[in-house]
Design a protein around this motif. Structure first.
Motif, short mmCIF file in Angstrom:
data_model
loop_
_atom_site.label_atom_id
_atom_site.label_comp_id
_atom_site.label_asym_id
_atom_site.label_seq_id
_atom_site.Cartn_x
_atom_site.Cartn_y
_atom_site.Cartn_z
N THR A 118 45.81 59.50 47.63
CA THR A 118 45.27 58.27 48.24
C THR A 118 44.46 58.65 49.47
OG1 THR A 118 47.20 57.02 47.50
CG2 THR A 118 45.84 56.02 49.21
N GLU A 154 34.18 55.18 40.18
CA GLU A 154 33.40 54.11 40.84
C GLU A 154 32.49 54.73 41.90
OE1 GLU A 154 35.87 50.88 42.23
OE2 GLU A 154 37.35 51.31 40.68
N THR A 163 41.41 49.56 53.08
CA THR A 163 40.86 49.88 51.77
C THR A 163 41.15 51.34 51.42
OG1 THR A 163 39.06 48.31 52.14
CG2 THR A 163 38.77 49.89 50.36
N TYR A 166 41.55 56.22 45.16
CA TYR A 166 42.59 57.01 44.50
C TYR A 166 41.97 58.00 43.52
CZ TYR A 166 45.30 52.99 46.14
OH TYR A 166 45.85 52.00 46.91
N ALA A 216 38.76 55.86 42.37
CA ALA A 216 38.87 54.47 41.91
C ALA A 216 39.56 53.65 42.98
CB ALA A 216 39.66 54.41 40.60
N THR A 217 39.29 52.38 42.99
CA THR A 217 39.95 51.48 43.94
C THR A 217 41.26 50.93 43.39
OG1 THR A 217 38.58 49.66 43.15
CG2 THR A 217 37.81 50.83 45.11
N ASN A 218 41.48 51.15 42.10
CA ASN A 218 42.72 50.73 41.45
C ASN A 218 43.47 51.98 41.00
OD1 ASN A 218 44.78 49.73 39.84
ND2 ASN A 218 43.47 48.32 38.69
N ALA A 220 45.73 52.40 38.95
CA ALA A 220 45.97 52.42 37.51
C ALA A 220 44.84 53.12 36.75
CB ALA A 220 46.13 50.99 36.99
N ASN A 221 43.67 53.22 37.39
CA ASN A 221 42.52 53.89 36.76
C ASN A 221 42.46 55.37 37.12
OD1 ASN A 221 41.68 51.45 35.65
ND2 ASN A 221 40.42 50.95 37.46
N SER A 222 43.50 55.87 37.75
CA SER A 222 43.52 57.27 38.19
C SER A 222 44.58 58.11 37.49
CB SER A 222 43.74 57.30 39.72
OG SER A 222 42.70 56.62 40.41
#
Length: 227
Positions: A118, A154, A163, A166, A216-218, A220-222
């Protein structure tokens, strides 16, 4: 007797002539002449004054022009200064450097186990992750360099305040018992990052053909998987 009368007459004549001459002189310097002299004197004084005032007006005009020029210069300088301040806001619109960010590493069990990294901007900093995949390696050997995979990615990600971005790192993608153990992972924001960060792993990792996702900002996408 006649001689004395003649002398007396001569004296009276001279006295009369003197009186006449005095009267003539007085007439020549009469009130009109005195007024003319005073007018001439006044005119000379006014002329001198006007000449002096003319010089002062020229100087004042030049000074006012200089002053106006100085005012224009001051305004221009102020405008340039304001323009420079508006165009150079510190920490705004810049690409993130590793020293701009705080990193944390946690262990995840999905996909056979991986590390979730992170990244957050340090206090007071606003920056962008312009490159969508970090440069990750275990040690300095080429075999320890993680290959990018398709997850995340992204571009760009703005980091400020709470903010976060990840990335997921899988240290081992083979089914063999081979591999080298490492306690740290090196992460850079670009391949040529001059100041990469070395992060302590929660536990030692056996490394063999590692992979890494894009930012990624989520979270779950990492999750790193080979697709």
């Amino acid at each position: 007797m006649r001689s004395r009368l003649t002398a007396r007459s001569a004296r009276l004549f001279l006295a009369a002539a003197a009186v006449t001459a005095l009267a003539a002189t007085t007439t020549a310097c009469g009130p009109e002449d005195n007024g003319a002299a005073a007018t001439a004197t006044s005119s000379s004084t006014e002329s001198a004054d006007n000449g002096g005032n003319g010089g002062s007006a020229t100087t004042d005009g030049s000074g006012a022009g200089d002053s106006g020029s100085g005012s224009d210069s001051g305004s221009s300088g102020s405008s340039d200064k304001n323009g420079s301040g508006d165009g150079g806001k510190s920490g705004y619109g810049q690409s993130c450097g590793t020293n701009d960010l705080d990193f944390t590493v946690t262990t995840k069990s999905q996909a056979g186990g991986y590390y979730l990294v992170t990244a957050k901007a340090k206090s007071g900093i606003t920056c962008y992750l312009d490159v969508n995949t970090p440069s990750v390696s275990f040690g300095s050997d080429a075999d320890g360099v993680a290959s990018p995979v398709g997850q995340g990615g992204e571009d760009p990600i703005k980091l400020t305040g709470s903010t976060a971005a990840y990335t997921g790192i899988s240290p081992k993608t083979t089914n063999s018992d081979s591999g080298v153990e490492f306690e740290n992972v090196i992460i850079g924001l670009t391949e040529e990052d001059p100041n990469p960060a070395e992060l302590k792993l929660p536990e030692p990792a056996t490394v063999d053909k590692p992979i890494v996702t894009g930012w990624a900002t989520n979270p779950a996408n990492s999750v790193p998987v080979i697709v």
